[in-house]
Every structure is written in structure tokens, then in C-alpha cells.
Design a protein around this motif. Structure first.
Motif, mmCIF file in Angstrom:
data_model
loop_
_atom_site.group_PDB
_atom_site.id
_atom_site.type_symbol
_atom_site.label_atom_id
_atom_site.label_comp_id
_atom_site.label_asym_id
_atom_site.label_seq_id
_atom_site.Cartn_x
_atom_site.Cartn_y
_atom_site.Cartn_z
ATOM 1 N N GLU A 10 -3.932 4.055 -7.083
ATOM 2 C CA GLU A 10 -5.362 3.458 -7.014
ATOM 3 C C GLU A 10 -5.332 1.786 -6.109
ATOM 4 O OE1 GLU A 10 -7.433 3.032 -10.750
ATOM 5 O OE2 GLU A 10 -7.157 5.377 -11.190
ATOM 6 N N THR A 11 -4.134 1.364 -5.934
ATOM 7 C CA THR A 11 -4.069 0.257 -5.168
ATOM 8 C C THR A 11 -4.061 0.271 -3.843
ATOM 9 O OG1 THR A 11 -2.870 -0.783 -7.117
ATOM 10 C CG2 THR A 11 -2.882 -1.785 -5.054
ATOM 11 N N PRO A 12 -5.161 -0.116 -2.888
ATOM 12 C CA PRO A 12 -5.288 0.206 -1.503
ATOM 13 C C PRO A 12 -4.025 -0.064 -0.857
ATOM 14 C CG PRO A 12 -7.187 -0.760 -2.476
ATOM 15 C CD PRO A 12 -6.504 -0.627 -3.673
ATOM 16 N N VAL A 13 -3.438 -1.165 -1.176
ATOM 17 C CA VAL A 13 -2.341 -1.684 -0.287
ATOM 18 C C VAL A 13 -1.141 -0.654 -0.364
ATOM 19 C CG1 VAL A 13 -1.008 -3.052 -2.106
ATOM 20 C CG2 VAL A 13 -0.820 -3.662 0.167
ATOM 21 N N TYR A 14 -0.931 0.205 -1.304
ATOM 22 C CA TYR A 14 0.083 1.212 -1.346
ATOM 23 C C TYR A 14 -0.361 2.551 -0.824
ATOM 24 C CZ TYR A 14 2.322 -2.030 -4.507
ATOM 25 O OH TYR A 14 2.642 -3.309 -5.147
ATOM 26 N N GLN A 15 -1.648 2.797 -0.179
ATOM 27 C CA GLN A 15 -2.149 4.166 0.205
ATOM 28 C C GLN A 15 -1.165 4.563 1.618
ATOM 29 O OE1 GLN A 15 -4.205 5.996 -1.402
ATOM 30 N NE2 GLN A 15 -4.092 4.233 -2.919
ATOM 31 N N ASN A 16 -0.897 5.902 1.514
ATOM 32 C CA ASN A 16 -0.249 6.551 2.516
ATOM 33 C C ASN A 16 1.035 5.949 2.650
ATOM 34 O OD1 ASN A 16 -2.754 7.875 3.110
ATOM 35 N ND2 ASN A 16 -3.105 6.201 4.559
#
Length: 274
Positions: free
Chosen positions: A191-197
Motif C-alpha cells: 500500500e505504500t506508493p514508494v515501493y510500487q513495482n
């Protein structure tokens, strides 16, 4: 007295007669009609009932929980604690004394600031937000004297507690459901955007070596290492409670792009003293 009784009798009789006449009038004027409608005819649309979640009580709301800060990680040493004795075989046992407590020394200095690795704070606050329950930090930073006092084992001498990169905790009200808490830790990365993909952060794998000192295989991604201590495991002077607890170690400093490992200089010289 006889006069009063006669008067009461007359009033009661009149009242009963009046009610009887009113009932006759009501029945004479009553009308009944049949209701005519089709089988599927509805005046209003019937909506399926929907479940409404129970509103949180004030003490369950995350707003009322204290935010986890670096102060929750301060060393729990106490000079009033009695010495612990280390067995040395045939030699006399060696006493070890606890430190003077967090009032006499601070937290590790990390990147020029006194504190702990920020991801630990983010993870614990995320758990409080998701569960609405208090996170109890049983062990945050340990200065080297308190680290030795708490656990004399050889493996503990390089504990990351000494460099502000490890925390032990359980969740109040969910003490016997630690696997759910570990699920929330993994959900934090989803859920934390900085870790997406970034698969190396989103994907957790199991640690399969036999040196973890726990029965349940730990979990790890690129940034953290999670261990679950059961009720009979990992007991030391900071974890004397009867509950299972979770340990999180920082493996990777995302901001600096470097691994986080124990080193003697950071552990012994990297925190301020008074």
C-alpha cells in the motif's frame, strides 16, 4: 360514609355505560375493505439489506493511540537491576551489570540524527492504524552494556538493537494472533506508493537456514527481516512477558542505498552519553 359509597357507585356505573355506548358507535361505523394488488406489485422498491460495520469506540480509534516515535525505542536498562552471572566453566562466574538507563545515554546517531531507522517507525504506526490497537515496544535500542545484560548468548553480541535497526513488539489485544500482524507488515509494502513495482520489496521469501533460533522460518524482503518468537522462545530481560512477539530487523537502507549490518564502532561509539 354511606353517601360517599353511593356516589362512587353511581359514577362508576355512568362511566361503564358511556364506554359501552362508545363501543357500539365504533362498531356501527367500522368498515372493512379487501386489498386488491398483484402478486409482484410493490409500491416501493425493496432493497437488499446491507451490512453496516460497527462504529469504533473512542478507545479503538487510531486517533486516540499515541504515535510511535523514537522515544518508544529508548534503552530499558536500569542501574537498580541486580547483576547477572555468566558461567565460565571451572572459573568463577563473571558478573555483568546493567547500564545506567536512557537518562544517561541517547539513541544511535543515524545519518547525523539521533534516533532509529525510520522504516521501523513507519511499520509500527501502520500496524496501529490498521488494527486500531496499541503496539507495545518491548525492546528498541540497546546500548552494548544493556544488550549483554539482557542476553549473554554469543549470537546476541552482534544484535542490531545496538545500532537502532531492530525492534521487538507485540500488539495489545492481538497477542495470540501474531501471524495477522506479520500480514499487515507485508501489506505495508503493497500500500505504500514508494515501493510500487519494486518486486524486491513487495515479495517476501522464507529464510531457510538453521541459525535463526526460532521454530517458524522467518520472512524477509530486501529491506526487512521478520522473526516470530513463540511463547517459549526468545525470552530475555526485555521480553519477560508471556506472549509471542515479533522482531523486525532492518537489512537495507533505502535512502542511502546500502546494506545495514552490525559493526562494533557504530554500536559502541555511535550514541551520545551524558
Amino acid at each position: 360514609m354511606r353517601y360517599i359509597l353511593s356516589l362512587l357507585f353511581l359514577l362508576t356505573a355512568c362511566s361503564g355505560l358511556e364506554q359501552s355506548e362508545q363501543e357500539k358507535v365504533r362498531r356501527r361505523n367500522c368498515k372493512g375493505e379487501y386489498i386488491y394488488r398483484k402478486k409482484q406489485e410493490n409500491a416501493y422498491a425493496i432493497v437488499d439489506p446491507a451490512h453496516t460495520p460497527r462504529a469504533l469506540y473512542p478507545w479503538e480509534s487510531p486517533v486516540h493511540l499515541p504515535r510511535i516515535t523514537k522515544d518508544f525505542f529508548r534503552c530499558k536498562g536500569n542501574p537498580l537491576n541486580p547483576p547477572v552471572l555468566e558461567a565460565l566453566g571451572e572459573q568463577p562466574p563473571l558478573p555483568h551489570f546493567d547500564c545506567d538507563g536512557c537518562g544517561r545515554h541517547g539513541l544511535p546517531v543515524i545519518h547525523g540524527k539521533e534516533g532509529v531507522y525510520p522504516v521501523l517507525l513507519d511499520l509500527l504506526n501502520f500496524i496501529q492504524k490498521k488494527t486500531g490497537k496499541r503496539v507495545v515496544v518491548t525492546c528498541g535500542h540497546r546500548c552494548p552494556p544493556h544488550n549483554l545484560y539482557a542476553d549473554l548468548s554469543k549470537e546476541n553480541k552482534t544484535s542490531k538493537h545496538q545500532i537502532g535497526a531492530e525492534v521487538d513488539f507485540y500488539v495489545q489485544g492481538m497477542e495470540d494472533r501474531p501471524l495477522e500482524i506479520i500480514g499487515f507488515l507485508m501489506q505495508y509494502y503493497q500500500e505504500t506508493p514508494v515501493y510500487q513495482n519494486q518486486r524486491e520489496f513487495l515479495h517476501f521469501e522464507r529464510y531457510e537456514r538453521n541459525d535463526s533460533r526460532v521454530e517458524i522460518q522467518p520472512w524477509m524482503n530486501k529491506e526487512i527481516f521478520i522473526k516470530l518468537y513463540q511463547k517459549h522462545e526468545g525470552r530475555d530481560t526485555d521480553n519477560r512477558h508471556p506472549y509471542p512477539y515479533i522482531s523486525i530487523q532492518v537489512r537495507y537502507d533505502k535512502d542511502r542505498g546500502e546494506r545495514v549490518v552490525y559493526d562494533w564502532k557504530s554500536a559502541n561509539l555511535g550514541y551520545p552519553r551524558s
